[in-house]
Design a protein around this motif. Structure first.
Motif, short mmCIF file in Angstrom:
data_model
loop_
_atom_site.label_atom_id
_atom_site.label_comp_id
_atom_site.label_asym_id
_atom_site.label_seq_id
_atom_site.Cartn_x
_atom_site.Cartn_y
_atom_site.Cartn_z
N GLY A 144 132.65 16.92 34.92
CA GLY A 144 133.88 16.96 34.02
C GLY A 144 135.14 16.94 34.87
O GLY A 144 135.42 16.30 35.91
N ILE A 145 136.14 18.10 34.45
CA ILE A 145 137.30 18.32 35.21
C ILE A 145 137.07 19.55 35.94
O ILE A 145 137.99 19.95 36.70
N ARG A 146 135.89 19.91 36.03
CA ARG A 146 135.47 21.09 36.94
C ARG A 146 134.86 20.91 38.42
O ARG A 146 134.12 20.06 38.35
N VAL A 147 135.47 21.49 39.49
CA VAL A 147 135.04 21.26 40.82
C VAL A 147 133.83 22.50 40.89
O VAL A 147 134.02 23.77 41.12
N GLU A 148 132.67 21.92 40.77
CA GLU A 148 131.29 22.83 40.86
C GLU A 148 131.21 23.44 42.12
O GLU A 148 130.76 24.57 42.51
N GLN A 149 131.09 22.46 43.08
CA GLN A 149 130.79 22.69 44.79
C GLN A 149 131.48 21.95 45.81
O GLN A 149 131.91 20.76 45.43
N LEU A 150 131.64 22.57 46.68
CA LEU A 150 132.47 21.82 47.79
C LEU A 150 131.45 22.08 49.12
O LEU A 150 130.75 23.01 49.38
N LEU A 151 131.86 21.02 50.04
CA LEU A 151 131.20 21.26 51.31
C LEU A 151 132.32 21.45 52.17
O LEU A 151 133.30 20.61 52.53
N VAL A 152 132.00 22.54 53.13
CA VAL A 152 133.40 23.16 54.11
C VAL A 152 132.58 22.78 55.57
O VAL A 152 131.58 23.15 55.83
N THR A 153 133.08 21.79 56.28
CA THR A 153 132.78 21.32 57.62
C THR A 153 133.69 21.78 58.66
O THR A 153 134.84 21.49 58.31
N ARG A 154 133.16 22.39 59.69
CA ARG A 154 134.15 22.71 61.01
C ARG A 154 134.26 21.30 61.52
O ARG A 154 133.24 20.65 62.05
N LEU A 155 135.51 20.76 61.75
CA LEU A 155 135.83 19.81 62.50
C LEU A 155 135.60 20.04 64.04
O LEU A 155 135.89 21.10 64.64
N SER A 156 135.51 18.85 64.72
CA SER A 156 135.17 19.01 66.26
C SER A 156 136.61 19.13 66.78
O SER A 156 136.58 19.88 67.88
N GLU A 157 137.64 18.64 66.43
CA GLU A 157 138.95 18.77 66.57
C GLU A 157 139.84 19.27 65.69
O GLU A 157 140.23 18.66 64.79
N PRO A 158 140.06 20.63 65.82
CA PRO A 158 140.75 21.37 64.68
C PRO A 158 142.28 20.50 64.70
O PRO A 158 142.99 20.08 65.62
N GLU A 159 142.63 20.46 63.32
CA GLU A 159 144.10 20.23 63.05
C GLU A 159 144.83 21.03 62.58
O GLU A 159 144.57 22.14 61.73
N SER A 160 146.17 21.26 62.97
CA SER A 160 147.13 22.54 62.67
C SER A 160 147.55 22.45 61.43
O SER A 160 147.74 23.38 60.76
N ASP A 161 147.90 21.17 60.84
CA ASP A 161 148.45 21.28 59.40
C ASP A 161 147.49 20.34 58.63
O ASP A 161 146.41 19.99 58.79
N SER A 162 147.56 20.81 57.32
CA SER A 162 146.53 20.14 56.47
C SER A 162 147.00 18.89 56.05
O SER A 162 148.15 18.34 55.86
N THR A 163 145.84 18.06 55.98
CA THR A 163 145.93 16.64 55.84
C THR A 163 144.81 16.36 54.82
O THR A 163 144.07 17.09 54.18
N ILE A 164 145.33 15.28 53.85
CA ILE A 164 144.75 14.87 52.72
C ILE A 164 144.05 13.47 52.96
O ILE A 164 144.74 12.47 53.72
N ASP A 165 143.00 13.21 52.26
CA ASP A 165 142.27 11.90 52.52
C ASP A 165 143.19 10.92 51.73
O ASP A 165 142.93 10.89 50.49
N SER A 166 143.77 10.06 52.50
CA SER A 166 145.02 9.45 51.76
C SER A 166 144.15 8.32 51.06
O SER A 166 144.69 7.81 49.93
N SER A 167 142.88 7.89 51.35
CA SER A 167 142.29 6.69 50.59
C SER A 167 141.90 7.09 49.24
O SER A 167 141.48 6.25 48.40
N GLN A 168 142.01 8.45 48.79
CA GLN A 168 141.20 9.00 47.58
C GLN A 168 142.41 8.97 46.74
O GLN A 168 142.37 9.46 45.64
N VAL A 169 143.73 9.20 47.23
CA VAL A 169 145.13 9.64 46.35
C VAL A 169 145.39 8.46 45.74
O VAL A 169 145.69 7.43 46.18
N SER A 170 145.61 8.47 44.33
CA SER A 170 145.97 7.33 43.51
C SER A 170 147.56 7.58 43.53
O SER A 170 147.93 8.62 43.59
#
Length: 439
Positions: A413-439
């Motif tokens: 529904g509108i509840r986030v039940e589960q997330l997958l947290v993955t360590r990136l090979s190249e850490p990013e200093s700032d938070s970034t958003i998947d722009s393709s998913q943002v409406s």
């Protein structure tokens, strides 16, 4: 021979005063109090001296300066004849006297720096409390003997400090940061075991975490409706074998009370039809506001003999329930494993399956992330995702933060039940958003 003995005596006294100065200044009041509680009178005397150190330091400076002056006078007279003979072996010109003086000065200065300053101060820094306890009585006696000089210089010093509005007495205020730093030092040294370090760290976290990080959320609460029949009650007990259940009249925001499951089981074992009668329902419910910290909630549980508390928000709506076991689980952390589904499951070295209701502080601790952006706006990892996306997430929506990818993989529904947290090979200093998913 007499001058040489005088130099040795001056060096010994210089070493004594240097050790006293450093040890009394560096002694930790917490350790001194432990020594005093064990019956060490000298440790108590050091504490009193630290509380009013002005007269002591005035005496130390008088003594050290007097020793330095006497050492220079006696040392030059003692060593110059010997250095003159050494210089005469290689040089006999007009500068021989000056060279002999410089060599005498360097020799006596080196002796005092090494044996009256560096070595005793190093010893005093290594074990300050032990050294301070041994010399404090002697220092108090010398201070008393030099009272006129001490009072004169100490009064002038206090006057200057007051003119510049500087405190004349040291205040030892132990902050949380000080205790945490001591804990980390103890853990690195090995004197504090990892479990002890973790347990003490959890104690401090109780003040920084609110009830919403430990409670069972509203949508996960299993409750009885006052109109439930025998079949509905039996099914809920079999599917959710809890000790206590809330009883409501239609919905959660209209609570009637609570009932013990053993009372209903007694009816079932007797072959009777289970009914939620007034005699079975305890109408004395225990409420807690969601803004309480875990520490405050523990204090409330101490004064209320209740199995659990109903957590409500500012609009008197039920947002969850919390038990004493929930609070103890937050306190004990990984040291004690309680039965129940884990909120964080590690898949491999670089990825974790995380329940959406997992407190953000647990993620910070697990992944060693120092901070999340504006973390006062949310409590859970699902809340972090919603806050950063500025909308309700869809499957595969993700945020990159601090070298990790937080991706929604299970949406109900509108509840986030589960997330997958993955360590990136190249850490990013700032938070970034998947722009393709943002409406």
């Amino acid at each position: 021979m007499g001058d040489a003995l005088g130099i040795i005596i001056l060096i010994l006294f210089g070493a004594l005063f240097a050790m006293a100065e450093i040890s009394i200044a560096a002694s930790r009041k917490i350790k001194l109090k432990v020594m005093a509680d064990e019956g060490n009178d000298q440790a108590e005397a050091v504490i009193r001296l630290q509380d009013h150190p002005g007269r002591f330091f005035a005496m130390i400076q008088i003594a050290l300066n007097a020793i330095a002056i006497l050492g220079g006078i006696i040392g030059e007279q003692t060593l110059t004849p010997y250095t003159s003979q050494l210089v005469a072996l290689v040089y006999s010109g007009p500068l021989a006297g000056q060279i002999s003086f410089v060599l005498s000065f360097l020799a006596i200065t080196s002796l005092f720096i090494l044996f009256a300053d560096l070595l005793p101060k190093r010893i005093a820094m290594i074990m300050p409390e032990a050294v301070a306890a041994r010399v404090v009585r002697l220092m108090n006696g010398i201070t008393f003997a030099l009272t006129p000089f001490v009072m004169f210089f100490n009064s002038i010093t206090n006057l200057v400090l007051r003119i510049f509005n500087v405190p004349t007495v040291r205040e030892d205020i132990v902050t949380t940061e000080d205790i945490v730093a001591m804990m980390e030092a103890g853990a690195q040294h090995g004197s504090l075991q990892q479990q002890e370090y973790q347990l003490l760290g959890n104690v401090f976290e109780l003040e920084g975490r609110t009830l919403s990080t430990a409670m069972t959320t509203r949508d996960a609460i299993v409750y009885f409706d006052i109109k439930d029949d025998n079949a509905a009650i039996s099914a809920k007990i079999l599917e959710h074998p809890h000790n206590h259940f809330l009883v409501c009249d239609g919905h959660l925001d209209k609570l009637v009370g609570l009932v013990e499951s053993k009372q209903l089981l007694r009816q079932l074992l007797k072959g009777e039809s289970t009914q939620l009668t007034d005699s079975l329902i305890d109408k004395d419910l225990f409420y807690l506001p969601e803004t309480l910290t875990l520490s405050e909630a523990l204090n409330e549980f101490k004064s209320a003999a209740q199995p659990f508390a109903v957590v409500v928000n500012e609009y008197a709506m039920v947002v969850g329930i919390v038990t004493l076991k929930d609070l103890m689980s937050s306190f004990m952390g990984d040291l004690v494993t309680f039965q129940g589904e884990q909120q964080i499951v590690q898949r491999d070295n670089n990825s974790w399956l995380v329940d959406g209701a997992t407190p953000i502080v647990d993620i910070m601790k697990l992944l060693d992330i120092p901070e999340f952006p504006n973390d006062n706006q949310y409590e859970t990892v699902a809340g972090f995702l919603i806050y950063m996306l500025k909308r309700i997430p869809k499957r595969t929506d993700y945020i990159n933060h601090a070298g990790y990818k937080f991706e929604a993989i299970d949406i109900n529904g509108i509840r986030v039940e589960q997330l997958l947290v993955t360590r990136l090979s190249e850490p990013e200093s700032d938070s970034t958003i998947d722009s393709s998913q943002v409406s």
